[in-house]
Every structure is written in structure tokens, then in C-alpha cells.
Design a protein around this motif. Structure first.
Motif, short mmCIF file in Angstrom:
data_model
loop_
_atom_site.label_atom_id
_atom_site.label_comp_id
_atom_site.label_asym_id
_atom_site.label_seq_id
_atom_site.Cartn_x
_atom_site.Cartn_y
_atom_site.Cartn_z
N SER A 285 4.69 14.75 -20.87
CA SER A 285 5.17 14.18 -19.61
C SER A 285 4.14 14.36 -18.49
O SER A 285 3.93 13.46 -17.67
N THR A 286 3.48 15.52 -18.46
CA THR A 286 2.44 15.73 -17.46
C THR A 286 1.28 14.77 -17.66
O THR A 286 0.78 14.16 -16.70
N ALA A 287 0.85 14.61 -18.91
CA ALA A 287 -0.24 13.68 -19.20
C ALA A 287 0.15 12.26 -18.82
O ALA A 287 -0.65 11.52 -18.23
N SER A 288 1.38 11.87 -19.11
CA SER A 288 1.84 10.51 -18.78
C SER A 288 1.85 10.30 -17.28
O SER A 288 1.43 9.24 -16.78
N GLY A 289 2.35 11.30 -16.53
CA GLY A 289 2.37 11.18 -15.08
C GLY A 289 0.98 11.04 -14.49
O GLY A 289 0.75 10.24 -13.57
N LEU A 290 0.02 11.81 -15.02
CA LEU A 290 -1.35 11.72 -14.53
C LEU A 290 -1.98 10.37 -14.86
O LEU A 290 -2.72 9.80 -14.04
N ILE A 291 -1.71 9.87 -16.05
CA ILE A 291 -2.26 8.56 -16.44
C ILE A 291 -1.76 7.47 -15.50
O ILE A 291 -2.53 6.62 -15.03
N VAL A 292 -0.45 7.48 -15.23
CA VAL A 292 0.12 6.47 -14.32
C VAL A 292 -0.51 6.58 -12.94
O VAL A 292 -0.93 5.58 -12.33
N ALA A 293 -0.62 7.81 -12.41
CA ALA A 293 -1.17 8.02 -11.06
C ALA A 293 -2.63 7.59 -10.98
O ALA A 293 -3.05 6.93 -10.02
N ILE A 294 -3.42 7.95 -11.99
CA ILE A 294 -4.85 7.60 -11.98
C ILE A 294 -5.04 6.09 -12.07
O ILE A 294 -5.88 5.51 -11.36
N PHE A 295 -4.25 5.43 -12.91
CA PHE A 295 -4.36 3.98 -13.06
C PHE A 295 -4.05 3.27 -11.75
O PHE A 295 -4.80 2.38 -11.30
N ILE A 296 -2.96 3.66 -11.09
CA ILE A 296 -2.58 3.04 -9.82
C ILE A 296 -3.60 3.37 -8.74
O ILE A 296 -3.94 2.53 -7.91
N LEU A 297 -4.11 4.61 -8.75
CA LEU A 297 -5.07 5.03 -7.73
C LEU A 297 -6.35 4.19 -7.77
O LEU A 297 -6.90 3.84 -6.72
N GLN B 198 0.82 -1.20 0.00
CA GLN B 198 0.00 0.00 0.00
C GLN B 198 0.87 1.26 0.00
O GLN B 198 0.54 2.25 -0.68
N ASN B 199 1.98 1.24 0.74
CA ASN B 199 2.87 2.40 0.77
C ASN B 199 3.51 2.64 -0.59
O ASN B 199 3.72 3.79 -0.99
N ILE B 200 3.83 1.56 -1.30
CA ILE B 200 4.42 1.71 -2.64
C ILE B 200 3.40 2.33 -3.59
O ILE B 200 3.73 3.23 -4.37
N PHE B 201 2.16 1.86 -3.52
CA PHE B 201 1.12 2.44 -4.37
C PHE B 201 0.96 3.93 -4.08
O PHE B 201 0.86 4.75 -5.01
N GLU B 202 0.95 4.30 -2.80
CA GLU B 202 0.78 5.70 -2.44
C GLU B 202 1.96 6.55 -2.91
O GLU B 202 1.78 7.70 -3.32
N THR B 203 3.16 5.97 -2.86
CA THR B 203 4.34 6.69 -3.34
C THR B 203 4.25 6.95 -4.84
O THR B 203 4.54 8.06 -5.31
N ILE B 204 3.85 5.93 -5.60
CA ILE B 204 3.72 6.10 -7.05
C ILE B 204 2.65 7.14 -7.38
O ILE B 204 2.84 8.00 -8.25
N ILE B 205 1.52 7.07 -6.66
CA ILE B 205 0.43 8.02 -6.89
C ILE B 205 0.88 9.46 -6.62
O ILE B 205 0.47 10.39 -7.33
N SER B 206 1.73 9.64 -5.63
CA SER B 206 2.20 10.99 -5.29
C SER B 206 3.29 11.48 -6.23
O SER B 206 3.29 12.65 -6.64
N LEU B 207 4.23 10.59 -6.60
CA LEU B 207 5.39 11.02 -7.37
C LEU B 207 5.13 11.12 -8.87
O LEU B 207 5.74 11.96 -9.55
N ALA B 208 4.26 10.27 -9.42
CA ALA B 208 4.05 10.26 -10.87
C ALA B 208 3.61 11.63 -11.42
O ALA B 208 4.19 12.12 -12.39
N PRO B 209 2.60 12.28 -10.82
CA PRO B 209 2.24 13.61 -11.34
C PRO B 209 3.36 14.63 -11.18
O PRO B 209 3.52 15.51 -12.04
N LEU B 210 4.11 14.54 -10.09
CA LEU B 210 5.21 15.48 -9.88
C LEU B 210 6.31 15.29 -10.92
O LEU B 210 6.88 16.27 -11.42
#
Length: 217
Positions: free
Chosen positions: A162-174, A110-122
Motif C-alpha cells: 500500500s505504501t509503494a502504491s501510494g508513492l507511485i500514484v503521487a510521483i506519477f501525478i507530481l 491544480q488544487n486537485i493534483f496537489e490534493t492527490i499528491i499529498s493524500l496518496a502517500p498518506l
């Protein structure tokens, strides 16, 4: 736009985003297998165990639990039932202690998922900023409206990849992380429900003075 063009447009941050994507998908598959196994078998096994215990077939209940020791609730029940002649308070403490020990298993990754969700958009935003810096650095003030302005506009458009890619990754994991969080909360509720039922059955047997554990064979 092909994959190669996407990576060229997104810049260097696309590589950590790709790593996050691969890691996230791998962990999602592991969690899906974990929850499918639990939801497919656990309720049936626990109900069978409670019925066996209710019918005073303690040995049968223990055998059933040991054969399904890969399930969290089976391990919780075993921790309490394997005690020799505990009083009701000790029995309850054994249930609670093993329940706490199972929480990290249920919340795994769960912590790894939360880290990816936070870092991907950044990271996506960082890629856009770097792209904008590079685009405007190539523009001369005296050349506004010239051919370089067109290249800057094109560079800005590409930098947003890059912004769109980061959001896509974060939304998918979320989406999956929230699903797993819901399954975890449901599992905690079931642990409390079934654990309370087993504790109640044990207290009744204890008050009747009956043997409350299976003999070691």
C-alpha cells in the motif's frame, strides 16, 4: 503479483488510491489537450493580430480574435479592443482584468493534483499501519519463532504494498502537475509580453488621435 493479489495485499486503502489514479489520469488527459491546443495555435494567432493592428487593420484583427476566442490571449485582447474609445489607462486595466480572469482557466485542476499528491502517500502509509496492526494482532508471544512468525513476516511484506502504491500514484501525478505548472508560468510570461506589445501599439495610435476600435457591424 496480479492486480487482485495487489489489492488483497494492500488492503482497503487500495480502493481510494485506485479512485485517485483514475481521476488523476482523466484530468491529465484534459490538461494535455488544453495545453496542446494553446501551444499549437496561440502564438501564431497573436502575432497575426499584432501585425494586423500594427498595419491599422483593426477590423481584421478583431475578426481574427473572434474566430479564435477559445484561446486565453484572444479573449484578453478582445476585452480591451472591444472598448469604445478608451484612454490608455482604461485599455491597460481591461487587459489586466481579463488576464486575472484567465488565471483560473490556466490553473484548472491544480488544487486537485496537489490534493492527490499529498493524500496518496498518506493513504499508502495508513494501509501499511493497518496491515502491521493486523499482522501483529495474530501473533501470540508464546508462539515466537513458530509458524505464525512466518505469516507475520509475510503480512508485513504485503502491507508495504500500500505504501509503494501510494508513492507511485503521487510521483506519477507530481510529474504532470509540475509540467502543467511550468506551462502556466510560461503562459503568464507570454500574456505579459504580448499584452505589453498591444498596449504600446494602442498608446501610439491614441497619441496620434486615430480611431482605436472597430466599428460595430
Amino acid at each position: 503479483m496480479g492486480i487482485q493479489n495487489l489489492f488483497a495485499a494492500g488492503g482497503v486503502v487500495m480502493w481510494p488510491l485506485l479512485a485517485f489514479s483514475v481521476l488523476g489520469v482523466a484530468l491529465i488527459f484534459e490538461r494535455i489537450r488544453f495545453w496542446v491546443r494553446i501551444n499549437k495555435r496561440q502564438n501564431r494567432v497573436v502575432r497575426d493580430v499584432l501585425n494586423l493592428y500594427r498595419l491599422d487593420n483593426i477590423v481584421g484583427a478583431m475578426d481574427k480574435l473572434q474566430k479564435n476566442a477559445d484561446l486565453p490571449l484572444a479573449r484578453i485582447f478582445l476585452a480591451a479592443l472591444e472598448l469604445e474609445e478608451p484612454n490608455p489607462e482604461e485599455f491597460r486595466l481591461a487587459l489586466e482584468s481579463e488576464s486575472q480572469a484567465e488565471i483560473p482557466v490556466l490553473k484548472r485542476f491544480q488544487n486537485i493534483f496537489e490534493t492527490i499528491i499529498s493524500l496518496a502517500p498518506l493513504l499508502g502509509l495508513l494501509g501499511t499501519v493497518l496491515g502491521l496492526i493486523a499482522s501483529f494482532a495474530s501473533l501470540n508471544l508464546g508462539d515466537v519463532g513458530g509458524s505464525k512468525t512466518t505469516s507475520v513476516t509475510s503480512g508485513i511484506s504485503e502491507a508495504l504494498v500500500s505504501t509503494a502504491s501510494g508513492l507511485i500514484v503521487a510521483i506519477f501525478i507530481l510529474l504532470f502537475a509540475n509540467t502543467f505548472r511550468g506551462l502556466y508560468q510560461r503562459q503568464i510570461a507570454l500574456i505579459q509580453e504580448y499584452g505589453g506589445q498591444l498596449e504600446l501599439l494602442y498608446r501610439r495610435r491614441y497619441e496620434r488621435g486615430e480611431k482605436t476600435y472597430a466599428s460595430t457591424r
